[in-house]
Design an enzyme around this catalytic site. Structure first.
Site: not given
Ligand code: SAH
Length: 341
Positions: A91, A104, A111, A115, A118, A332
């Site tokens: 996506e 984006c 991945c 986390c 996410c 995000c």
């Molecule tokens: N793997 C990289 C790129 C992903 S960027 C990284 O971790 O930075 C996507 C961003 O959205 C990251 O900062 C991630 O931590 C954040 N994110 C993930 N799940 C989220 C959620 N449920 N709500 C808000 N932000 C989230």
């Protein structure tokens, strides 16, 4: 099929030479690949014999067509589901901001960072994306939206520093003046904190923006939210960021997702301000976006504003990130391998 978009200009030149062709053909083809019309038929100044030679050798232009496009009712954000040649689906998101259009992009199919909050990591890692598959997300979104893209954020599915070689090729390719000519300063790469790569990235790409997914003010909370913190503790991460800011004179962006009852109190804000004191940085507060499987709740509006007030009161530049595409699961942390079923 092999993808011409996986090649940097110098590699395309080598390919031309190996096919017994003139080197200048590489620049012509490279220009077409990033021009918005990129099929072999479109390449009007390339001899038919050369096109045939490329096709016979198994080369294609790696163009995607979206399998699904969702458009947000609120802000015109567009989310794409692209099917890759091997059946994986990824996506990407097109967003309109005051300062221009942003795409984006995903850097991996899935991945493996794990986390807790996410959606992108739920199905694990399927595979790395190639440089061409990363660039093509921008080009396909641009063709669909009919508008030029001015900014690229590598903040979709995947951990870009877990696919560093392809990420760096991708950056060099879309930055190349003979092709898409995307400015280094218009590219932002976000990482969950693969510490050794931060130093390398600062040296390799001092002009590209760096964002760090921090999400917690101390090891205890961060390790619960992000398994990578067990490998690289917060102290090492922040030290690497301070070094990066000194080396590049560039501001580091810290993403901090506010999760109710986990990391969103005034005490956490004070601890964060202390952690970042004196660093050239900016904190982007992101009220958690809903991902059903995680069972986590987003912070309240009041708690987010209080958190912001505490940080700015302590002299840490911060803003609350505006949610884009929340109604199409395009915000995000909501992008996922294969899209939402
Ligand atoms: N793997 C990289 C790129 C992903 S960027 C990284 O971790 O930075 C996507 C961003 O959205 C990251 O900062 C991630 O931590 C954040 N994110 C993930 N799940 C989220 C959620 N449920 N709500 C808000 N932000 C989230």
């Amino acid at each position: 099929m092999k993808n011409l978009k996986d090649l940097q200009l110098d590699e395309l030149e080598q390919l031309m030479v190996s096919l017994g062709e003139a080197k200048f053909r590489a620049k012509q083809i490279f220009g077409w690949l990033y021009s918005g019309s990129e099929t072999f038929e479109d390449m009007s100044n390339i001899p038919a014999a050369l096109k045939r030679k490329l096709q016979d050798a198994g080369w294609g232009t790696g163009s995607f067509k979206a399998e699904k496009i969702q458009v947000s009712k609120f802000d015109g954000t567009r989310k794409y589901l692209f099917r890759l040649e091997d059946g994986n689906a990824i996506e990407s998101v097109f967003m309109k901001y005051k300062y221009g259009n942003t795409v984006c992009v995903s850097s991996q199919a899935g991945c493996r960072m794990g986390c807790r909050f996410c959606a992108s990591t739920i199905g694990g890692l399927s595979r790395n994306l190639t440089p061409g598959e990363i660039s093509e997300q921008i080009l396909a979104a641009e063709r669909d939206a009919g508008k030029p893209v001015n900014h690229v954020v590598v903040m979709g599915t995947g951990e870009p520093f877990d696919n560093y070689d392809n990420l760096s090729k991708f950056i060099r390719i879309i930055n190349d003046k003979s092709g898409r000519n995307m400015g280094m300063r218009n590219i932002t790469v976000s990482t969950c904190g693969l510490v050794p790569m931060i130093d390398k990235f600062g040296k390799d790409f001092p002009q590209v923006n760096l964002a760090i997914s921090l999400h917690a003010p101390n090891d205890q909370i961060r390790s619960k939210m992000m398994p990578i913190n067990n490998k690289y503790h917060i102290g090492e991460l922040i030290a690497a960021c301070r070094k990066y800011a000194q080396l590049t004179s560039r501001r580091v962006t810290f993403e901090y997702t506010l999760v109710k009852g986990v990391n969103d109190s005034v005490a956490h804000a004070l601890e964060l301000a202390e952690l970042l004191r004196g660093m050239l940085c900016h904190v982007n507060l992101i009220p958690l976006n809903k991902v059903e499987e995680t069972g986590l709740d987003t912070t309240s509006r009041e708690a987010a504003e209080k958190f912001l007030e505490v940080l700015t009161g302590k002299g840490i530049p911060a803003t609350i990130r505006r949610e884009m595409g929340g109604d199409i699961d395009g915000a995000c942390g909501q992008l996922r391998l294969g899209g939402k079923k």
